[in-house]
Design an enzyme around this catalytic site. Structure first.
Site, PDB file in Angstrom:
ATOM      1  N   LYS A  11     -40.905  14.031  15.659  1.00  0.00           N
ATOM      2  CA  LYS A  11     -41.350  13.043  16.646  1.00  0.00           C
ATOM      3  C   LYS A  11     -40.539  13.109  17.957  1.00  0.00           C
ATOM      4  O   LYS A  11     -39.476  13.737  18.005  1.00  0.00           O
ATOM      5  CB  LYS A  11     -41.264  11.641  16.020  1.00  0.00           C
ATOM      6  CG  LYS A  11     -42.195  11.477  14.812  1.00  0.00           C
ATOM      7  CD  LYS A  11     -42.207  10.045  14.302  1.00  0.00           C
ATOM      8  CE  LYS A  11     -43.132   9.904  13.109  1.00  0.00           C
ATOM      9  NZ  LYS A  11     -43.240   8.488  12.644  1.00  0.00           N
ATOM     10  N   TYR A  51     -53.294   8.308  13.853  1.00  0.00           N
ATOM     11  CA  TYR A  51     -52.797   7.096  13.180  1.00  0.00           C
ATOM     12  C   TYR A  51     -53.911   6.056  12.998  1.00  0.00           C
ATOM     13  O   TYR A  51     -53.609   4.862  12.858  1.00  0.00           O
ATOM     14  CB  TYR A  51     -51.644   6.498  13.977  1.00  0.00           C
ATOM     15  CG  TYR A  51     -50.316   7.202  13.727  1.00  0.00           C
ATOM     16  CD1 TYR A  51     -49.767   7.265  12.447  1.00  0.00           C
ATOM     17  CD2 TYR A  51     -49.594   7.778  14.762  1.00  0.00           C
ATOM     18  CE1 TYR A  51     -48.553   7.886  12.209  1.00  0.00           C
ATOM     19  CE2 TYR A  51     -48.374   8.405  14.535  1.00  0.00           C
ATOM     20  CZ  TYR A  51     -47.860   8.454  13.247  1.00  0.00           C
ATOM     21  OH  TYR A  51     -46.658   9.064  13.002  1.00  0.00           O
ATOM     22  N   PHE A  59     -48.002  -2.854  14.878  1.00  0.00           N
ATOM     23  CA  PHE A  59     -47.207  -1.851  15.588  1.00  0.00           C
ATOM     24  C   PHE A  59     -48.036  -0.702  16.136  1.00  0.00           C
ATOM     25  O   PHE A  59     -47.484   0.226  16.741  1.00  0.00           O
ATOM     26  CB  PHE A  59     -46.093  -1.302  14.674  1.00  0.00           C
ATOM     27  CG  PHE A  59     -46.573  -0.696  13.373  1.00  0.00           C
ATOM     28  CD1 PHE A  59     -47.078   0.599  13.319  1.00  0.00           C
ATOM     29  CD2 PHE A  59     -46.505  -1.413  12.191  1.00  0.00           C
ATOM     30  CE1 PHE A  59     -47.517   1.165  12.133  1.00  0.00           C
ATOM     31  CE2 PHE A  59     -46.941  -0.861  10.987  1.00  0.00           C
ATOM     32  CZ  PHE A  59     -47.450   0.435  10.970  1.00  0.00           C
ATOM     33  N   ARG A  87     -41.676  14.163   1.361  1.00  0.00           N
ATOM     34  CA  ARG A  87     -41.427  12.717   1.453  1.00  0.00           C
ATOM     35  C   ARG A  87     -40.023  12.380   0.958  1.00  0.00           C
ATOM     36  O   ARG A  87     -39.335  11.520   1.517  1.00  0.00           O
ATOM     37  CB  ARG A  87     -42.514  11.933   0.722  1.00  0.00           C
ATOM     38  CG  ARG A  87     -43.863  12.064   1.440  1.00  0.00           C
ATOM     39  CD  ARG A  87     -44.944  11.201   0.864  1.00  0.00           C
ATOM     40  NE  ARG A  87     -44.758   9.786   1.156  1.00  0.00           N
ATOM     41  CZ  ARG A  87     -45.048   9.204   2.326  1.00  0.00           C
ATOM     42  NH1 ARG A  87     -45.504   9.925   3.344  1.00  0.00           N
ATOM     43  NH2 ARG A  87     -44.881   7.912   2.481  1.00  0.00           N
ATOM     44  N   THR A  93     -39.300   5.151   5.316  1.00  0.00           N
ATOM     45  CA  THR A  93     -39.818   4.960   6.681  1.00  0.00           C
ATOM     46  C   THR A  93     -38.782   4.285   7.570  1.00  0.00           C
ATOM     47  O   THR A  93     -38.562   4.690   8.717  1.00  0.00           O
ATOM     48  CB  THR A  93     -41.098   4.098   6.634  1.00  0.00           C
ATOM     49  OG1 THR A  93     -42.058   4.747   5.796  1.00  0.00           O
ATOM     50  CG2 THR A  93     -41.686   3.901   8.022  1.00  0.00           C
ATOM     51  N   ARG A 104     -34.349  11.069   7.814  1.00  0.00           N
ATOM     52  CA  ARG A 104     -34.332   9.790   8.536  1.00  0.00           C
ATOM     53  C   ARG A 104     -32.953   9.139   8.498  1.00  0.00           C
ATOM     54  O   ARG A 104     -32.534   8.497   9.470  1.00  0.00           O
ATOM     55  CB  ARG A 104     -35.427   8.876   7.990  1.00  0.00           C
ATOM     56  CG  ARG A 104     -36.822   9.349   8.466  1.00  0.00           C
ATOM     57  CD  ARG A 104     -37.911   8.695   7.705  1.00  0.00           C
ATOM     58  NE  ARG A 104     -39.239   8.942   8.288  1.00  0.00           N
ATOM     59  CZ  ARG A 104     -40.371   8.759   7.614  1.00  0.00           C
ATOM     60  NH1 ARG A 104     -40.336   8.331   6.360  1.00  0.00           N
ATOM     61  NH2 ARG A 104     -41.528   9.000   8.206  1.00  0.00           N
ATOM     62  N   ASN A 114     -38.563   7.217  14.005  1.00  0.00           N
ATOM     63  CA  ASN A 114     -37.954   7.631  12.733  1.00  0.00           C
ATOM     64  C   ASN A 114     -38.014   9.148  12.526  1.00  0.00           C
ATOM     65  O   ASN A 114     -37.996   9.627  11.396  1.00  0.00           O
ATOM     66  CB  ASN A 114     -38.562   6.853  11.557  1.00  0.00           C
ATOM     67  CG  ASN A 114     -40.047   7.099  11.387  1.00  0.00           C
ATOM     68  OD1 ASN A 114     -40.673   7.807  12.179  1.00  0.00           O
ATOM     69  ND2 ASN A 114     -40.623   6.533  10.342  1.00  0.00           N
ATOM     70  N   HIS A 117     -42.742  12.588  10.589  1.00  0.00           N
ATOM     71  CA  HIS A 117     -43.879  12.105   9.797  1.00  0.00           C
ATOM     72  C   HIS A 117     -44.190  13.147   8.737  1.00  0.00           C
ATOM     73  O   HIS A 117     -44.067  14.346   8.993  1.00  0.00           O
ATOM     74  CB  HIS A 117     -45.123  11.925  10.687  1.00  0.00           C
ATOM     75  CG  HIS A 117     -46.384  11.777   9.881  1.00  0.00           C
ATOM     76  ND1 HIS A 117     -46.817  10.564   9.411  1.00  0.00           N
ATOM     77  CD2 HIS A 117     -47.268  12.704   9.415  1.00  0.00           C
ATOM     78  CE1 HIS A 117     -47.932  10.755   8.695  1.00  0.00           C
ATOM     79  NE2 HIS A 117     -48.223  12.036   8.693  1.00  0.00           N
ATOM     80  N   GLU A 128     -54.943  15.991   8.144  1.00  0.00           N
ATOM     81  CA  GLU A 128     -53.945  16.052   9.227  1.00  0.00           C
ATOM     82  C   GLU A 128     -53.722  17.497   9.688  1.00  0.00           C
ATOM     83  O   GLU A 128     -53.625  17.764  10.896  1.00  0.00           O
ATOM     84  CB  GLU A 128     -52.646  15.407   8.753  1.00  0.00           C
ATOM     85  CG  GLU A 128     -52.773  13.905   8.570  1.00  0.00           C
ATOM     86  CD  GLU A 128     -51.570  13.232   7.938  1.00  0.00           C
ATOM     87  OE1 GLU A 128     -51.641  12.010   7.704  1.00  0.00           O
ATOM     88  OE2 GLU A 128     -50.557  13.911   7.674  1.00  0.00           O
TER      89      GLU A 128
HETATM   90  P1  CMP Z   1     -45.043   7.456   9.872  1.00  0.00           P
HETATM   91  O1  CMP Z   1     -44.570   7.956   8.550  1.00  0.00           O
HETATM   92  O2  CMP Z   1     -45.390   8.462  10.899  1.00  0.00           O
HETATM   93  O3  CMP Z   1     -46.305   6.487   9.641  1.00  0.00           O
HETATM   94  C1  CMP Z   1     -46.601   5.406  10.481  1.00  0.00           C
HETATM   95  C2  CMP Z   1     -45.549   5.160  11.522  1.00  0.00           C
HETATM   96  O4  CMP Z   1     -45.567   3.889  12.129  1.00  0.00           O
HETATM   97  C3  CMP Z   1     -44.172   5.217  10.882  1.00  0.00           C
HETATM   98  O5  CMP Z   1     -43.861   6.526  10.464  1.00  0.00           O
HETATM   99  C4  CMP Z   1     -43.313   4.648  11.995  1.00  0.00           C
HETATM  100  O6  CMP Z   1     -43.018   5.624  12.988  1.00  0.00           O
HETATM  101  C5  CMP Z   1     -44.259   3.634  12.640  1.00  0.00           C
HETATM  102  N1  CMP Z   1     -43.895   2.230  12.383  1.00  0.00           N
HETATM  103  C6  CMP Z   1     -43.487   1.362  13.316  1.00  0.00           C
HETATM  104  N2  CMP Z   1     -43.264   0.167  12.789  1.00  0.00           N
HETATM  105  C7  CMP Z   1     -43.542   0.252  11.479  1.00  0.00           C
HETATM  106  C8  CMP Z   1     -43.502  -0.682  10.401  1.00  0.00           C
HETATM  107  N3  CMP Z   1     -43.132  -1.955  10.563  1.00  0.00           N
HETATM  108  N4  CMP Z   1     -43.861  -0.245   9.170  1.00  0.00           N
HETATM  109  C9  CMP Z   1     -44.256   1.049   9.000  1.00  0.00           C
HETATM  110  N5  CMP Z   1     -44.307   1.979   9.997  1.00  0.00           N
HETATM  111  C10 CMP Z   1     -43.952   1.577  11.226  1.00  0.00           C
END
Ligand code: CMP
Length: 140
Positions: A11, A51, A59, A87, A93, A104, A114, A117, A128
């Protein structure tokens, strides 16, 4: 366990800090192979499509904006049980909850920024990967 492919994004928070190689080193040390990779600037439309499953979440708007703030590196990773394996390597996350040694925990700035992905299922991995790579761009 079967050889699988999963989709990864490094990212903008990570590319901004010049961490592409550092993230890739963790990926490769975990036994995953980077079988496709390109550095791109996502458009708002691409980020919204990617997304779309989160469209109703509070968010969503901030996430789409963040993902278009700078370059990302989109990747296809291959290996035994690659979807679950990646994962595990990414960690939770929210970096506050991520285990030691995960990408992370090592690099993420916040729950939004973070660093990486990874696909959460074989079905989503296929969708994807197809959004960003043609079959002949993936060389295992
Ligand atoms: P990702 O695994 O790419 O999937 C969704 C993304 O939303 C997550 O990583 C974060 O970058 C972003 N995000 C921001 N806020 C939140 C939240 N509260 N819970 C989960 N994902 C979030």
């Amino acid at each position: 366990m079967a050889i699988e492919r999963t989709f990864s994004i490094i990212k903008p928070d990570a590319t901004r800090r010049n961490l592409t190689g550092a993230v890739n080193a963790v990926i490769e040390k975990a036994g995953l192979r980077i079988v496709a990779q390109k550095r791109i600037l996502l458009t708002t439309a691409q980020a919204e499509t990617f997304y779309a499953v989160h469209r109703a979440r509070p968010f969503f708007g901030d996430l789409v904006a963040f993902m278009t703030t700078g370059p990302v590196v989109v990747q296809v990773l291959e290996g035994e049980g690659a979807i679950a394996a990646y994962r595990d390597v990414m960690g939770a996350t929210n970096p506050a909850n991520a285990a030691e040694g995960t990408i992370r925990k090592l690099f993420a700035e916040s729950i939004e920024a973070n660093s990486v992905h990874g696909s959460d299922s074989a079905e989503n991995a296929a969708v994807e990967i197809a959004q960003f790579f043609a079959q002949n761009e993936i060389v295992g």
